[in-house]
Design a protein around this motif. Sequence first.
Motif, PDB file in Angstrom:
ATOM      1  N   THR A  23      51.013  19.913  80.653  1.00 25.61           N
ATOM      2  CA  THR A  23      50.734  18.728  81.464  1.00 25.61           C
ATOM      3  C   THR A  23      49.950  17.687  80.663  1.00 25.61           C
ATOM      4  N   PHE A  24      49.865  17.905  79.348  1.00 27.75           N
ATOM      5  CA  PHE A  24      49.011  17.064  78.509  1.00 27.75           C
ATOM      6  C   PHE A  24      49.630  16.876  77.137  1.00 27.75           C
ATOM      7  N   MET A  30      47.595  10.865  76.092  1.00 28.69           N
ATOM      8  CA  MET A  30      46.373  10.744  76.894  1.00 28.69           C
ATOM      9  C   MET A  30      45.254  10.053  76.116  1.00 28.69           C
ATOM     10  N   LEU A  33      44.348   6.573  76.682  1.00 29.93           N
ATOM     11  CA  LEU A  33      43.605   6.215  77.891  1.00 29.93           C
ATOM     12  C   LEU A  33      42.109   6.493  77.827  1.00 29.93           C
ATOM     13  N   ASN A 269      47.177  15.933  86.299  1.00 29.43           N
ATOM     14  CA  ASN A 269      47.269  15.005  85.157  1.00 29.43           C
ATOM     15  C   ASN A 269      48.497  14.113  85.230  1.00 29.43           C
ATOM     16  N   LEU A 270      49.557  14.635  85.847  1.00 29.10           N
ATOM     17  CA  LEU A 270      50.822  13.899  85.860  1.00 29.10           C
ATOM     18  C   LEU A 270      50.761  12.697  86.782  1.00 29.10           C
ATOM     19  N   ILE A 271      49.968  12.793  87.848  1.00 31.81           N
ATOM     20  CA  ILE A 271      49.911  11.659  88.772  1.00 31.81           C
ATOM     21  C   ILE A 271      48.690  10.790  88.539  1.00 31.81           C
ATOM     22  N   ASP A 272      47.657  11.397  87.974  1.00 29.88           N
ATOM     23  CA  ASP A 272      46.464  10.620  87.634  1.00 29.88           C
ATOM     24  C   ASP A 272      46.022  11.025  86.229  1.00 29.88           C
ATOM     25  N   PRO A 273      46.516  10.312  85.217  1.00 34.13           N
ATOM     26  CA  PRO A 273      46.202  10.720  83.838  1.00 34.13           C
ATOM     27  C   PRO A 273      44.709  10.699  83.519  1.00 34.13           C
TER      28      PRO A 273
ATOM     29  N   MET B   1      49.607   1.703  78.174  1.00 32.35           N
ATOM     30  CA  MET B   1      49.550   2.177  79.563  1.00 32.35           C
ATOM     31  C   MET B   1      48.133   2.078  80.120  1.00 32.35           C
ATOM     32  N   GLU B   3      45.990   2.546  84.165  1.00 31.73           N
ATOM     33  CA  GLU B   3      46.059   2.777  85.600  1.00 31.73           C
ATOM     34  C   GLU B   3      45.341   1.611  86.263  1.00 31.73           C
ATOM     35  N   GLN B  40      52.015   4.864  92.846  1.00 32.75           N
ATOM     36  CA  GLN B  40      51.586   5.925  93.755  1.00 32.75           C
ATOM     37  C   GLN B  40      51.809   5.414  95.182  1.00 32.75           C
ATOM     38  N   PHE B  45      53.359  12.989  96.580  1.00 34.64           N
ATOM     39  CA  PHE B  45      52.655  13.622  95.463  1.00 34.64           C
ATOM     40  C   PHE B  45      52.912  12.900  94.144  1.00 34.64           C
ATOM     41  N   ARG B  47      54.268   9.973  91.518  1.00 34.54           N
ATOM     42  CA  ARG B  47      54.458   8.526  91.482  1.00 34.54           C
ATOM     43  C   ARG B  47      55.946   8.220  91.445  1.00 34.54           C
ATOM     44  N   GLY B 205      58.445  13.431  85.948  1.00 41.01           N
ATOM     45  CA  GLY B 205      57.223  14.042  86.435  1.00 41.01           C
ATOM     46  C   GLY B 205      56.097  13.039  86.268  1.00 41.01           C
ATOM     47  N   CYS B 206      55.703  12.799  85.021  1.00 35.94           N
ATOM     48  CA  CYS B 206      54.533  11.954  84.766  1.00 35.94           C
ATOM     49  C   CYS B 206      54.879  10.488  84.556  1.00 35.94           C
ATOM     50  N   PHE B 208      54.852   9.167  81.494  1.00 35.79           N
ATOM     51  CA  PHE B 208      54.228   8.707  80.251  1.00 35.79           C
ATOM     52  C   PHE B 208      54.298   9.724  79.114  1.00 35.79           C
ATOM     53  N   VAL B 210      54.140  13.296  78.877  1.00 37.37           N
ATOM     54  CA  VAL B 210      53.449  14.566  78.645  1.00 37.37           C
ATOM     55  C   VAL B 210      54.120  15.792  79.272  1.00 37.37           C
ATOM     56  N   CYS B 211      54.997  15.607  80.263  1.00 38.86           N
ATOM     57  CA  CYS B 211      55.483  16.805  80.971  1.00 38.86           C
ATOM     58  C   CYS B 211      56.858  17.281  80.518  1.00 38.86           C
TER      59      CYS B 211
END
Lengths: 302, 242
Positions: A23-24, A30, A33, A269-273, B1, B3, B40, B45, B47, B205-206, B208, B210-211
Motif C-alpha cells: 500500500t506504499f 509517498m 507528499l 494509505n490508498l484513500i488518504d496518502p 500530487m 491532497e 473522495q 471508501f 476515491r 485503488g490509489c 498515485f 502505490v497499489c
Amino acid sequence: MIDLTTTLSNLKLDNPIIPASGTFGYGVEMAELYDLNILGSISIKGTTQNARYGNDLPRIAESSSGVINSVGLQNPGIEKVINYELPNLAKIFHKPVIANISGFSVEEYVYCAERVDKISNVGLIEVNVSCPNVHGGGLAFGVDCEKVAEVTKAVKKVTTKPIYIKLSPNVTDIVSIAKSAEQAGADGLSLINTLLAMRIDIKTRKPILANVMGGLSGAAIFPVALRMVYQVHKAVKIPVIGMGGISKAEDVIEMMLAGASAVQIGAANLIDPLICKSIIEKLPELCERLGIKKLSDIIGAA
Amino acid sequence: MRELVFTIQKNQLIAKHMFNFVLTGDTSDIMKPGQFVNIQVPGFFLRRPFSVCDWRENELTLIYKVVGNGTEALSKMSAGQELSILSGLGNGYELREIKNPFIIGGGAGVPPLYGLAKRLVEKNITPKIILGFNNSDEIFYVNEFKSLGLEVTVTTLDGSYGVKGLVTDVIDNCEYAYVCGPLPMLKAVHKKVSDGQFSFEARMGCGFGVCMGCSVKIKDGYKRICKDGPVLNYSEILWDEI
C-alpha cells in the motif's frame, strides 16, 4: 513529552506506525507528499524471487468501508528490489525497513530471505505466507501449521535478522498457526493479511475481479483483525505487529491494547496518502487525553 | 500530487447522464491536459478518478458521466459543498509539434480532449476534431470545440446527429492522433492511425502508483495506468493484451 517508542525484537522504532506492504510501493510516490522519516518503519511491497506481473485487470473492487484487491504480488523480483528499490528507498528513508518476501516453494522463501538478510537497510524480514491472490502459492503455506513451521525453520536457518511471519485470517484457528510459527523459531508475527472476498456486477452478472476473488482490507476488517491480534497475543510470547483496517489514531491505541507492539496501516494509505503522518501527529495528543505516558505500556493491556 | 479541498461551483446536467462540474480551488498541480484528479465522494471508501476537462487559476472543470453509485451521489451534490481531491495525477498528453493532428474522442472520453485542443491551439497547432456519441441526446461540448476555431466532425451510432456511424468511419489519412474513449474504440482507432497518444481507463485503488491495482503490460514491461499513464504511446501498447 509522550514516549511513542516501541520495540520489535532488536529493532527500536520511534513510533509504532508502519505503512503495510503493498500500500506504499517502495516509498518514492509517498515521499513527494511528506518526509517519510517520521514513520516508525516501512514494510516494502512483497517480493518474490522472479519478477511477477500479477493478475489480470480488474484487480480492484470496492465494498462498504473496504477494498478488495487481487493484484497477485506484482513485483520486479528480488534482484531489482535489492539493487534498485532498496538503495533508492535508503536515500529518502534513513531507518531500517521491513522486507516483505513471498514465495511459491520453501526454496523460494529461503532464497529471498537469504538475499535480503544481507542488505544493510533491512531491519526485519516479514515472511508473507498468506497472500490470498496467488493460486497454489502463498495461501497454501499460511493455512497449514506444518507448512508454516517448515517455512519458518528454513528461513531462520539462513538469516540473522528478526523473522516475522505474516499470517492469514482465512483459517479456522489462527492461534494454532501462530503457535506453530513461534515453535519453529519465528521472532514475531504480523497479522492479519486480507480476508478472502468477492463482488459481483449485478448488470453483467459476473464477478468484478478478473481473478474472481481477492483480499478485503480497509476499515471493514478492523474488528476481525483486532480480535485475532488479541487471541494470538494471549497465546504467544513473541511480538505481534497488528494490522487490518486501521484508519485513525484511536484504532492504533485499540490495536496495541489488544496486544500489538507496532501496527501497520494498509488500505487507508490508498484513500488518504497522508494518513500515516496524520496519525503520528495525532498520537501524542490522544495519549495525553487517555493518560498514556509511554505508549508501549499499553501493549496487551486489554 | 497534493491532497486539497475544492468547493463545488457548478454541477449541471449537460447531456444524458453527463454533468458539467466546476470547482474552485488550487489547480497549480495540474500541468498537462489528460491528467486526472481523484475525488473522495462522501459515503464511499475509494476515491473516484475523473479526467480534467479544463483548468485555469483557481478553477477546475470536470465533465463526468453517471455510471454507478459513486457518480450518482456526486451528481446530487450542490454548489458550496466541499470535496477532498488528490490533484495533479497521471502523466497527461504530451503536446507534440505536429502540424495537423487528429483529436478523436468517444462519449465520456471527450472531456480531457477539450483541454488538450485548447492548449494545442495556443501553440498554433490546428487539430482536426472527431467526436463520437451514441445519439443526439448524449452530445456535449461540440460548440466549445468549434469556439476554438476548429473543424469538428460528429458521428452518432443512430445517425440522429452528424454522420451516422463510428468515429473510425470518418478517420482518413491520419498520421498522428490524440485519443480518448472506451477501450473498444481505442482498439479500433489504433488500426486507422499511424501514431499517437491514447488515454486509458481503469479501476484504480490509489490513483498515485502505490497499489499496483491498474498495471497493464506494455512492450517493455508494465505501466501503471494511474501513475505512468493514463496516456500511453501508440508504439508501446500491446493491443492484443490490453
